[in-house]
Design a protein around this motif. Structure first.
Motif, PDB file in Angstrom:
ATOM      1  N   VAL A 113     -14.323   6.219 -28.285  1.00 24.58           N
ATOM      2  CA  VAL A 113     -13.970   4.853 -28.732  1.00 24.58           C
ATOM      3  C   VAL A 113     -12.299   4.963 -27.500  1.00 24.58           C
ATOM      4  CG1 VAL A 113     -13.704   3.314 -30.559  1.00 24.58           C
ATOM      5  CG2 VAL A 113     -15.440   5.643 -30.689  1.00 24.58           C
ATOM      6  N   LYS A 114     -12.341   3.003 -27.374  1.00 23.05           N
ATOM      7  CA  LYS A 114     -11.033   2.518 -26.701  1.00 23.05           C
ATOM      8  C   LYS A 114     -10.664   1.856 -27.747  1.00 23.05           C
ATOM      9  CE  LYS A 114     -12.491   5.168 -22.469  1.00 23.05           C
ATOM     10  NZ  LYS A 114     -11.669   5.939 -22.723  1.00 23.05           N
ATOM     11  N   ALA A 115     -10.450   1.477 -28.510  1.00 15.16           N
ATOM     12  CA  ALA A 115     -10.130   0.252 -29.221  1.00 15.16           C
ATOM     13  C   ALA A 115      -9.036   1.344 -29.501  1.00 15.16           C
ATOM     14  CB  ALA A 115     -10.661  -0.173 -30.283  1.00 15.16           C
ATOM     15  N   TYR A 180     -11.482  -2.475 -21.472  1.00 13.86           N
ATOM     16  CA  TYR A 180     -11.805  -1.292 -22.494  1.00 13.86           C
ATOM     17  C   TYR A 180     -12.467  -2.061 -23.510  1.00 13.86           C
ATOM     18  CZ  TYR A 180      -7.448   1.622 -22.757  1.00 13.86           C
ATOM     19  OH  TYR A 180      -6.375   2.644 -21.803  1.00 13.86           O
ATOM     20  N   GLU A 181     -12.275  -3.936 -24.032  1.00 17.27           N
ATOM     21  CA  GLU A 181     -13.538  -3.929 -25.235  1.00 17.27           C
ATOM     22  C   GLU A 181     -14.902  -4.378 -24.423  1.00 17.27           C
ATOM     23  OE1 GLU A 181      -9.477  -5.367 -25.293  1.00 17.27           O
ATOM     24  OE2 GLU A 181     -10.197  -5.619 -23.277  1.00 17.27           O
ATOM     25  N   HIS A 183     -15.730  -1.973 -22.183  1.00 14.92           N
ATOM     26  CA  HIS A 183     -16.098  -0.726 -22.340  1.00 14.92           C
ATOM     27  C   HIS A 183     -17.073  -0.321 -24.591  1.00 14.92           C
ATOM     28  CE1 HIS A 183     -15.816   3.358 -24.197  1.00 14.92           C
ATOM     29  NE2 HIS A 183     -16.276   4.087 -22.990  1.00 14.92           N
ATOM     30  N   ASP A 184     -16.206  -0.665 -24.948  1.00 18.61           N
ATOM     31  CA  ASP A 184     -16.717  -0.879 -26.960  1.00 18.61           C
ATOM     32  C   ASP A 184     -18.501  -1.078 -26.916  1.00 18.61           C
ATOM     33  OD1 ASP A 184     -14.882   1.415 -26.936  1.00 18.61           O
ATOM     34  OD2 ASP A 184     -13.768   0.498 -28.828  1.00 18.61           O
ATOM     35  N   THR A 187     -20.898   1.044 -25.103  1.00 21.98           N
ATOM     36  CA  THR A 187     -21.001   2.584 -25.960  1.00 21.98           C
ATOM     37  C   THR A 187     -22.027   1.890 -26.874  1.00 21.98           C
ATOM     38  OG1 THR A 187     -19.023   2.699 -26.588  1.00 21.98           O
ATOM     39  CG2 THR A 187     -19.300   2.775 -24.240  1.00 21.98           C
ATOM     40  N   LEU A 244     -17.607   7.407 -32.337  1.00 20.16           N
ATOM     41  CA  LEU A 244     -18.222   6.051 -32.243  1.00 20.16           C
ATOM     42  C   LEU A 244     -18.221   5.374 -33.405  1.00 20.16           C
ATOM     43  CD1 LEU A 244     -19.893   4.248 -30.257  1.00 20.16           C
ATOM     44  CD2 LEU A 244     -21.833   5.921 -30.155  1.00 20.16           C
ATOM     45  N   ASN A 248     -15.776   2.153 -33.678  1.00 21.37           N
ATOM     46  CA  ASN A 248     -16.553   0.899 -33.083  1.00 21.37           C
ATOM     47  C   ASN A 248     -16.908   0.072 -34.185  1.00 21.37           C
ATOM     48  OD1 ASN A 248     -17.870  -0.643 -31.855  1.00 21.37           O
ATOM     49  ND2 ASN A 248     -17.840   1.208 -29.689  1.00 21.37           N
TER      50      ASN A 248
END
Length: 469
Positions: A113-115, A180-181, A183-184, A187, A244, A248
Motif C-alpha cells: 500500500v503506497k499511501a 503512487y495514487e 498503484h493503490d 492493487t 492492503l 487502502n
C-alpha cells in the motif's frame, strides 16, 4: 548522478552502485538473492537489531552481501535503498533511518500500500535524495520472471529511473509505470476482493472443522483453484494482506461490497427467487464480461483476447483430494455434488456493483493469484450452461448449503474486522484459521506454485497461437 544508467553486474566493483535493503523478510531476502546471483558486488542488508547475529549466520559467504547492524549504516553507504517492511510500520522505520540517507541516493519501498509509504518518504527523507519506488506484484515463492514490477518515479530524474531499471533487471520482471495514487487503485481493484474471497473460504471451512477436499467435495477443476489458493494465502504472512485491506480506502469499500453481495445473493437462494437471482447474476455477467462472451451464447465477442482458462482439465492435475473419474467432464462429474460457486457469483456481482472492469488491469498489473481467479470466474461466466448449472445448484441443491452459510458469515466477519482498522484483530482472525490448515501448507505450496506456472504457460501458448485478423 555518479553512476552510469547502463552499469551492469559485470562492471567493475568501483563502477557499481551500493545496494541497500532495509528489512530482510521473505521479499527482502528474495531481492538480496537475485542481486547476489546476478553479480552485484555491493549489497548491504539489515533487519531488526535483535536479528543481527542470525542474519550474519544466514548470509555468511553469500557473494556480495554484507550484513550491517541497522538501517543507519545501510542508509549511509548505499546509493540505492529499498525499504522492505510492512506498511503498518513504514512511517516509524523511515522516520528513524530516513535522515541518514546518503546524499544523492535513490530510495524505494516494497510496501503493498503506497499511501503510507509516500507520506513517510515525503516527511522524513532529505530533499537531496531521489524517490523511485517499486512493488513486485507476486509473492516470494513465485518466480519473478515475467511478473509485473511496478516502478513509481515520484521525485527523481530520468537518469535515476533508468538506473533503478538497470539494478532490478536481473529479476526478469515486466516493468509497469504508475503513480503512487494509481498503484493503490490498481492493487485494490485486482487484489482486495480476491483476497477477501479466499480468506472467507478458509474461515468457512475452518468453522465447519473440515478439510472438505478430503471428503469428496471441492475436488477437480474450479474447486482445485479454491482449495490450493486458499491454502497458499493462509500459508503466507498475515501482514501481506492486512496492509492492503486496512490501509487502502478503496479496498475497504470493495470488501464491504463483497460481503453485501454475498449476503444478498444468499438471500435470493434461500427465497428460491429464480427470476431475481438469474436477473442479478446475468446483469453482472453483462457488465463485467460483456466484451468477452462466447459468440455461441449471443452476440459476437467484441474482444479477441483468448480466455485465461481454456479447460478445467489443466487444473485436475493439481487436486489435493481424490480425483473424480477421468471419463467425466469436470463440470458434470457424477461423483461431485453441484456447487453454487457463491464466492464467484459474489465476486463478479461486487465488481459489477462498483463498476470495476477487472480485465482493464489484468495485463497491466495482475498478480498470479488474481490472474488465476479471474480466469476461473471468466470460465464460469463465459458459458451459459456452466453458469445456469451454478444457479440451479444455488436454488435447488443442498450439498454445499451449509458451506454457503458459513461463507456468508465469514464474509461479513472479515468486512467487519477490516472496518475496525485493527491489525491485531486481523492477525488474530487470520492466524486462528491458518493454524487449522497448517499441516496442509507444505504440499499446497508446492502444488499451488506448479498450478500457477502451468496456467501462465498455458496462457502464453494461447496468446502466441491466437489467430490474427
Amino acid at each position: 548522478m555518479p553512476f552510469r544508467p547502463d552499469v551492469t553486474p559485470g562492471s567493475s566493483e568501483d563502477e557499481q552502485p551500493a545496494l541497500g535493503l532495509i528489512g530482510m523478510g521473505a521479499m527482502g531476502s528474495m531481492y538480496a538473492r537475485v542481486f547476489s546471483e546476478a553479480g552485484w558486488k555491493k549489497i548491504y542488508i539489515c533487519d531488526l537489531p535483535a536479528k543481527y547475529e542470525a542474519l550474519r549466520t544466514k548470509w555468511a559467504g553469500v557473494p556480495g552481501v554484507h550484513v550491517l547492524h541497522n538501517g543507519h549504516y545501510v542508509s549511509r553507504v548505499s546509493d540505492f535503498i529499498m525499504y522492505s517492511v510492512e506498511a503498518e510500520y513504514i512511517d516509524r522505520v523511515v522516520a528513524e533511518y530516513g535522515p541518514s540517507t546518503k546524499v544523492g541516493a535513490i530510495v524505494a519501498g516494497q510496501t503493498s500500500v503506497k499511501a503510507p509509504e509516500k507520506s513517510a518518504f515525503e516527511k522524513y527523507l532529505p530533499e537531496d535524495v531521489h524517490i523511485v519506488s517499486c512493488h513486485s506484484l507476486h509473492g516470494p515463492s513465485v518466480s519473478p520472471i515475467g511478473q509485473p514490477l511496478v516502478l513509481i518515479k515520484h521525485r527523481a530524474s530520468d537518469e535515476s529511473l533508468a538506473l533503478v531499471e538497470t539494478i532490478l533487471r536481473p529479476l526478469g520482471s515486466r516493468y509497469v509505470y504508475l503513480s503512487y495514487e494509481d498503484h493503490d487503485i490498481v492493487t485494490a481493484n485486482t487484489q482486495a476482493v480476491t483476497h477477501a474471497a479466499f480468506l472467507t473460504m478458509g474461515t468457512a471451512w475452518h468453522s465447519s472443522l473440515s478439510y472438505p477436499w478430503e471428503q469428496g467435495l471441492y475436488v477437480g477443476g474450479i474447486e482445485t483453484v479454491k482449495v490450493n489458493i486458499m491454502l497458499r494465502i493462509y500459508s503466507n504472512k498475515w501482514h501481506v494482506y492486512a496492509g492492503l485491506a486496512i490501509l487502502n480506502p478503496s479496498a475497504r469499500v470493495q470488501i464491504d461490497q463483497f460481503a453485501r453481495s454475498t449476503t444478498e445473493i444468499f438471500k435470493l437462494m434461500l427465497a428460491g427467487d429464480a427470476v431475481g437471482l438469474r436477473t442479478r447474476i446475468y446483469d453482472a455477467r453483462r457488465i463485467v464480461f460483456g466484451d468477452y462472451l462466447d459468440a455461441a451464447n449471443g452476440a459476437p465477442a467484441r474482444s479477441s483476447r483468448p480466455p485465461i482458462l481454456l479447460s478445467e482439465d489443466l487444473l485436475d492435475r493439481f487436486s489435493l483430494g481424490k480425483k473424480p473419474s477421468d471419463s467425466l467432464s469436470p463440470t458434470s462429474r457424477q461423483g461431485a455434488p453441484p456447487n453454487s460457486h457463491l464466492s464467484l457469483l459474489a465476486m463478479v456481482d461486487c465488481w459489477a456493483r462498483l463498476g470495476i472492469k477487472p480485465f482493464e488491469h489484468l495485463d497491466l498489473a495482475a498478480t498470479p493469484i488474481f490472474r488465476l481467479w479471474i480466469g476461473v470466474a471468466e470460465y464460469l461466466f463465459r458459458s451459459e450452461a456452466r453458469l445456469d448449472s451454478a444457479l440451479h445448484a444455488a436454488l435447488y441443491e443442498t450439498s454445499h448449503r451449509s458451506d454457503d452459510l458459513e461463507f456468508v458469515v465469514g464474509a461479513r466477519g472479515w468486512s467487519q474486522c477490516i472496518s475496525f482498522g485493527s491489525f491485531e484483530l486481523y492477525k488474530e482472525r487470520f492466524m486462528r484459521t491458518a493454524s487449522f490448515f497448517e499441516s496442509r501448507f507444505e504440499e499446497a505450496t508446492k502444488v499451488g506454485s506448479a498450478m500457477i506456472q502451468a496456467l501462465m504457460d498455458s496462457s502464453t501458448d494461447s496468446e502466441t497461437t491466437k489467430p490474427t485478423s
